[in-house]
Design a protein around this motif. Structure first.
Motif, mmCIF file in Angstrom:
data_model
loop_
_atom_site.group_PDB
_atom_site.id
_atom_site.type_symbol
_atom_site.label_atom_id
_atom_site.label_comp_id
_atom_site.label_asym_id
_atom_site.label_seq_id
_atom_site.Cartn_x
_atom_site.Cartn_y
_atom_site.Cartn_z
ATOM 1 N N UNK A 109 0.887 -1.321 -0.157
ATOM 2 C CA UNK A 109 0.079 0.154 0.214
ATOM 3 C C UNK A 109 0.891 1.237 0.032
ATOM 4 N N UNK A 113 1.162 6.543 -1.100
ATOM 5 C CA UNK A 113 0.231 5.670 -0.808
ATOM 6 C C UNK A 113 -1.163 6.216 -1.397
ATOM 7 N N UNK A 114 -1.427 7.447 -1.284
ATOM 8 C CA UNK A 114 -2.658 8.283 -1.804
ATOM 9 C C UNK A 114 -2.739 8.001 -3.555
ATOM 10 N N UNK A 136 -7.470 -1.974 6.714
ATOM 11 C CA UNK A 136 -6.280 -1.963 8.129
ATOM 12 C C UNK A 136 -7.150 -2.901 9.033
ATOM 13 N N UNK A 159 2.425 2.503 2.837
ATOM 14 C CA UNK A 159 2.361 3.225 4.078
ATOM 15 C C UNK A 159 3.688 3.971 4.601
ATOM 16 N N UNK A 160 3.935 5.154 4.957
ATOM 17 C CA UNK A 160 5.104 5.721 5.407
ATOM 18 C C UNK A 160 5.856 4.827 6.505
ATOM 19 N N UNK A 161 5.011 4.066 7.467
ATOM 20 C CA UNK A 161 5.627 3.588 8.580
ATOM 21 C C UNK A 161 6.521 2.372 8.123
#
Lengths: 406, 243
Positions: B48, B72-73, B84, B50-52
């Motif tokens: 996806x 992600x966007x 999630x 996600x920055x994490x």
């Protein structure tokens, strides 16, 4: 004026306010007052007014004050069927003898230099609203105060009297066009909510970088009455300091909700004090603060129980920039066993997890920030008329969009 | 449609996913099954974007485009949607507001059907995930994924912590996704939902950050229920290599 009082007030002109930056009153000049008994809102003013969420088709204003010029509809068309009057205070003093006795009872003239200046030099501009007993005014009463000149002091004194068993919704917008560099607004407001009456008062402030703002407000809510206050300030100011005091009679209630969006180099010191003066009175203070740029906000909330009642304070803050600052100062004082007081306070930043989540749903970072901020500043204020709610929503949308651009 | 090659994913400098290869074709349903902490959620987060999580090696290709570094966007707009495992509660943001936004943006026309399938009327007016029960949370999140009209849906443990009634509703929604032609990558550690799905094309056992075995659900699930994840992967691996 009794000469002793005058002397005291001249001394009080040097008395700084307990809170907020001190202002040198000699920097500001005063204009001569003018009163017009017709409401003619110029195109330029219409544009300015749109800043507080009022759109053209809703410009059903009842009172407008630009600098020291007041305009009102002397025929009182829209409120006639409710036998309700709104007129400049100066006119009300001429027309109704009882008005004088309502002045300076809820705000002390010697409170500080700003109240003293208003007492000594004020032209009794500002509005007087009277709602007769057992009258429910279902349409909102709109007023607007604007400053368009530099280096001027605008003085206003507003009185609202909602008589027994009545109900009114008053919306006041205070604003300046962009470009006003250095002005001072001192507004005195005294609101009487009589037995079993109800007043919702919505105030939207849209000042600009050079303006100092010092409103002074006192509210007296009689037995069984209700006062609902919704305050939004969202544009930069030089400084803004206000600390309304609401006194509750037995079985009455008050809720005060504020959205303070600090920006620029503005210093905002915004508070509310509610005194539970009668048994079974209830109070709630909610403040939501966001800060960006280099703004500073002190959010004060105080509930004092002098009788057996209930009170709750909620102060939440969201820092949107590295250089801004929020201080949340809740205070609870009980002088009566049996009173129940509580508070919660929290200051934080936008949770990264929330932004990440919304971005995974296809929102860009600024859109996600705007959504989260809009959610944060949302306050569920009950029983505000839908038209007013729409205007507030528009302003809150603007705040959220602007916050996202930091 | 989705090709993951030699993917390594780190979280806070620690390697969580290692050397993962995954290829999902249009309309396929893949299941990734494995114990807690095996890297399943991290893998979906990486797909996806996600920055994490941080992709330290390998690539992710979606419909022929390398999206390894795409935000992600943008991936969401390309047609990738993630449900999630634990979506965050966001106060003041109405669930209906986000739903409406997705309906408008993604042009979803049959949202009323999806709403009925997942019984979302119960919480449309509430703040996003605030005070939601386990089942409500999963149903709400899956509804938002459905509204995105995804080309591929990444579902992170939609079956964990839900009662049997919600489990049936969630299975119905996943079947609806498949019927509409979406590809699905479904992560689960219990497998309780699998018997309710219309079909499963491929099942992957994930252990210690790697895909230890890929095969058919009918061969994988009975072994896992008998021997557990690790031993099943060993047995299946031996069978595959002819030992």
């Amino acid at each position: 004026m009794v000469s002793d009082l005058k002397e005291e007030l001249i001394k009080a002109l040097k008395k700084p306010s307990t809170f907020g930056p001190d202002i040198d009153l000699s920097d500001y000049g005063l204009e001569d007052p003018k009163i017009y008994d017709r409401l003619e809102v110029s195109e330029e003013l219409t544009k300015i007014i749109s800043r507080i969420g009022l759109e053209n088709e809703q410009l059903n204003l009842n009172y407008v004050q630009v600098d020291e010029s007041a305009m009102y509809d002397a025929l009182g068309r829209s409120l006639r069927k409710y036998n309700t009057r709104i007129l400049p205070l100066r006119k009300a003093l001429d027309d109704f003898t009882y008005v004088k006795d309502l002045m300076w009872r809820l705000v002390r003239p010697d409170l500080d230099k700003y109240t003293a200046a208003n007492y000594l030099y004020g032209n009794e501009l500002g509005y007087f609203i009277y709602v007769p007993p057992n009258t429910k005014v279902s349409i909102p009463i709109y007023s607007c105060l604007a400053i368009t000149s530099n280096n001027k002091m605008q003085l206003a004194h507003n009185l609202i009297y909602v008589d027994e068993g009545s109900e009114a919704h008053v919306v006041t917008g205070c604003l300046v066009p962009h470009g006003v560099k250095n002005s001072l607004h001192i507004g005195i407001s005294e609101f009487y909510v009589k037995r079993n009456a109800r007043l919702t008062f919505t105030m939207i402030h849209a000042w600009s970088e050079g303006v100092h703002v010092r409103p002074r407000t006192g509210v007296d809510v009689d037995v069984g009455g209700e006062y609902v206050n919704y305050y939004v300030t969202y544009s930069p100011v030089a400084s803004l300091q206000t600390y309304p005091v609401i006194r509750l009679g037995a079985g009455s209630k008050a809720s005060s909700s504020s959205v303070i969006a600090g920006s620029g180099y503005g210093v905002y010191d915004v508070g509310t004090k509610i005194i539970l003066g009668g048994d079974h009175s209830t109070a709630e203070i909610v403040s939501k603060v966001i800060t960006k740029d280099s703004s500073e906000v002190n959010a004060r909330s105080d509930i004092t129980a002098e009788a057996v009642g209930r009170g709750h304070v909620e102060c939440l803050g969201l820092l949107l920039s590295q250089k801004s600052k929020i201080s949340s100062i809740p205070s609870l004082t009980s002088k009566k066993p049996g009173a129940t007081l509580s508070h919660e306070a929290a200051i934080g930043v936008i949770a990264q997890e929330e932004l990440e989540y919304l971005m995974s749903k296809g929102f860009k970072e600024d859109e996600a920030k705007s959504i989260v901020t809009r959610g944060f500043i949302d306050i569920n204020v009950k029983n505000i008329p839908p038209t007013v709610e729409l205007e507030i929503d528009r302003v809150l949308d603007l705040i959220a969009k602007s916050a996202a651009s930091t | 449609m989705l090709v993951v090659k030699k993917l390594e994913v780190c979280v806070n400098g620690k390697k969580i996913v290692e050397d993962v290869n995954l290829s999902v074709r249009a309309g396929e349903l893949h299941v990734i099954i494995g114990p807690n902490g095996s890297g399943k959620s991290t893998l979906l987060s990486a797909i996806m974007g996600l920055p994490r999580v941080n992709v330290c090696n390998g690539s992710i290709v979606f419909e022929g485009s390398d999206i390894t570094n795409t935000p992600s966007y943008e991936r969401a707009k390309m047609g990738i949607a993630l449900a999630y495992q634990n979506p965050p509660s966001i106060r003041g943001v109405k669930f209906s507001e986000i739903a409406k936004n997705l309906i408008k943006r993604c042009g979803c026309s049959d949202y009323t059907i999806m709403s009925k399938v997942l019984r979302t009327d119960e919480f449309l007016g509430r703040d996003l995930f605030v005070g939601f029960s386990g089942g409500e949370r999963k149903r709400a999140e899956l509804y938002l994924v459905l509204l995105q009209n995804p080309k591929i849906a990444l579902l992170d443990e939609p079956d964990s912590g839900v009662d049997i009634e919600s489990l049936n509703l969630i299975a119905d929604a996943i079947n609806l996704l498949i019927k509409r032609g979406s590809s699905v990558v479904l992560v689960t550690h219990s497998g309780s939902i699998l018997s309710k799905l219309r079909r499963v094309d491929r099942t992957h056992i994930m252990l210690d950050g790697r895909i230890a075995y890929s095969g058919l659900v009918d061969e994988v699930l009975p072994l896992i229920s008998k021997y557990g994840f690790r031993k099943s992967a060993e047995i299946l691996g031996k069978i595959l290599s002819g030992e």
